[in-house]
Write a protein that holds these residues in place. Structure first.
Motif, PDB file in Angstrom:
ATOM      1  N   PRO A 157       0.820  -1.212   0.000  1.00 20.60           N
ATOM      2  CA  PRO A 157       0.000   0.000   0.000  1.00 20.60           C
ATOM      3  C   PRO A 157       0.856   1.265   0.000  1.00 20.60           C
ATOM      4  O   PRO A 157       0.892   2.024   0.970  1.00 20.60           O
ATOM      5  CB  PRO A 157      -0.827  -0.137   1.283  1.00 20.60           C
ATOM      6  N   ALA A 158       1.539   1.493  -1.103  1.00 20.21           N
ATOM      7  CA  ALA A 158       2.526   2.571  -1.172  1.00 20.21           C
ATOM      8  C   ALA A 158       1.901   3.952  -1.151  1.00 20.21           C
ATOM      9  O   ALA A 158       2.553   4.931  -0.795  1.00 20.21           O
ATOM     10  CB  ALA A 158       3.371   2.408  -2.442  1.00 20.21           C
ATOM     11  N   ALA A 159       0.625   4.058  -1.560  1.00 20.16           N
ATOM     12  CA  ALA A 159      -0.077   5.344  -1.664  1.00 20.16           C
ATOM     13  C   ALA A 159       0.559   6.205  -2.746  1.00 20.16           C
ATOM     14  O   ALA A 159       1.412   5.748  -3.513  1.00 20.16           O
ATOM     15  CB  ALA A 159      -0.138   6.046  -0.325  1.00 20.16           C
ATOM     16  N   ALA A 160       0.150   7.469  -2.825  1.00 19.71           N
ATOM     17  CA  ALA A 160       0.509   8.306  -3.969  1.00 19.71           C
ATOM     18  C   ALA A 160       1.840   9.025  -3.764  1.00 19.71           C
ATOM     19  O   ALA A 160       2.265   9.295  -2.646  1.00 19.71           O
ATOM     20  CB  ALA A 160      -0.593   9.325  -4.225  1.00 19.71           C
ATOM     21  N   GLY A 161       2.491   9.335  -4.903  1.00 24.26           N
ATOM     22  CA  GLY A 161       3.655  10.218  -4.901  1.00 24.26           C
ATOM     23  C   GLY A 161       4.971   9.558  -4.534  1.00 24.26           C
ATOM     24  O   GLY A 161       5.067   8.343  -4.348  1.00 24.26           O
TER      25      GLY A 161
END
Length: 433
Positions: A157-161
């Motif tokens: 779940p690296a998420a954005a950016g």
């Protein structure tokens, strides 16, 4: 051919339509328990008996985003709040946001829906899935997260950016699949090359799921080449849960829209009458497998068409074509109606150009004008004569597509703003006269 749920995915049309009718009638009964639909149905005399066949769908009223906003926060909810376990909402930068509420059953079904999509494009429990979408109120994060977990994949779940961090995770964890928006996929590939990393040789990536912003087929093919992957289009919206409403199969020829979850219609955006297969119109969706907040004939504003014929993959759920954009994204300039993707389609034909571009609409001497700025790729020459010839070629193709001559500006790579979220492709600076 392998399927996540073979019986459901390959159900013959008569059986599928029978299931849809049964679920639609239950949905009408369920929706009538919400404050909004309860009042509306009572005024119009709508009951489950109103619909005796799918052809009676047009007896039901349309629902719009304005209806959701007007009934903020819980006027559309059809079950007691104590049975609801999560909500998602839009940003609501102007006026009330739109809110969608879920029961635990809704979340379980949503996870299954996304897992079905991922399995369809070849992902399995042996894959490592990295999600570059934002978590929180945005549905792309948690929607794919729970779908990938349902599939049994190892999730990141690296998420954005933070592109360099994303790349480190891809290499260290052996990521095989990304969920990523198209403009960021192109940017991530550029950063890899800048860092001396070959996505084909130095990563295990083989699949990416792209969506959340309009993109052309040319952009998709360019991304596939840059990253050495297969890129599959996905469609979703928070009003319909989020990602997983429709998804491409391995044929990459239209998105299967899961008709055991929604009943799709395509209508003329002006007359609201159905259009024939192959003709572009506005997608309208009715949820038929949602408990907490059913929506009846929801006008998505997304423009597409039903694709005629059967899909070689064997799935019987109808396919919709690549989305043309949204009816409210259409630009009117010099008496011509067009969409930003028409411009992208032309730009992506030229290998001399990079992936970043910006369309600016402005008023010059009381006339509305369009300026298209596009970056050159980092390997292209700075020879003036060559650039002039390239500019003429691009402008000619744009004129053929748009029916007027835009102003074109070729700029050096890195000149335009870089974004790791949804790309801002259009700036409208026109003055109201």
């Amino acid at each position: 051919m392998e399927y996540w749920q073979k019986d459901m995915e390959t159900m013959q049309r008569p059986e599928l339509e029978k299931l849809q009718l049964e679920r639609l009638r239950k949905t009408i009964e369920r929706a009538s328990k919400s404050p909004y639909y309860g009042k509306l149905f009572a005024e119009r005399g709508i009951t489950p008996d109103t619909v005796r066949s799918l052809g009676d769908l047009n007896k039901l009223p349309f629902t719009t985003k304005d209806d959701l906003r007007a009934n903020y926060p819980f006027g559309m909810v059809a079950i007691p709040l104590e049975r609801c376990v999560r909500l998602h909402s839009s940003s609501g930068t102007t006026g009330n946001p739109t809110v969608v509420v879920h029961s635990q059953r809704d979340l379980d079904e949503w996870a299954n829906q996304v897992a079905r999509c991922m399995y369809m494009v070849g992902l399995r429990s042996t894959d490592v899935f990295q999600n570059t979408s934002g978590y929180g109120m945005f549905t792309g994060g948690l929607g794919f997260q729970y779908g990938a977990e349902k599939l049994g994949a190892l999730t990141v779940p690296a998420a954005a950016g933070n592109s360099k961090r994303q790349i480190k995770f891809i290499r260290d964890f052996g990521t095989t699949c990304l969920h990523i928006i198209p403009s960021y996929a192109a940017r991530l590939a550029e950063v890899m090359y800048e860092e001396g990393i070959d996505p084909v040789k130095d990563t295990a990536l083989h699949t990416i799921c792209i969506g959340a912003e309009p993109h052309s087929e040319e952009q998709r093919r360019r991304i596939e080449k840059m990253l050495g992957v297969k890129a599959y289009n996905c469609f979703g919206m928070s009003e319909m849960n989020g990602p997983g409403v429709a998804f491409e199969c391995k044929e990459q020829n239209g998105l299967h829209i899961w008709e055991d979850y929604v009943i799709p219609e395509i209508v003329d955006p002006v007359t609201l009458e159905p259009v024939p297969d192959g003709q572009v119109g506005e997608l309208v969706l009715t949820t038929i497998n949602r408990e907490a907040m059913p929506l009846i004939r929801y006008r998505t504003r997304d423009l597409t068409c039903f694709m005629p014929g059967d899909c070689p993959c064997g799935r019987t759920h109808r396919r919709v074509a690549r989305f043309r954009g949204r009816s409210d994204d259409m630009i009117i300039l010099k008496g011509v109606n067009f969409f930003p993707m028409q411009i992208e389609k032309i730009l992506m034909h030229f290998k001399e150009l990079g992936n970043n571009y910006l369309i600016t609409l402005e008023t010059v001497n009381s006339n509305d004008e369009i300026l298209i700025e596009v970056e050159l790729n980092d390997l292209f020459t700075d020879d003036y004569a060559v650039l002039q010839r390239l500019s003429r070629d691009i402008t000619r193709e744009l004129k053929d597509e748009l029916l007027f001559t835009p102003r074109l500006k070729l700029v050096a790579k890195g000149s335009l703003p870089k974004q790791e979220g949804k790309a801002v492709r259009v700036k409208d600076l026109r003055k109201l006269i």
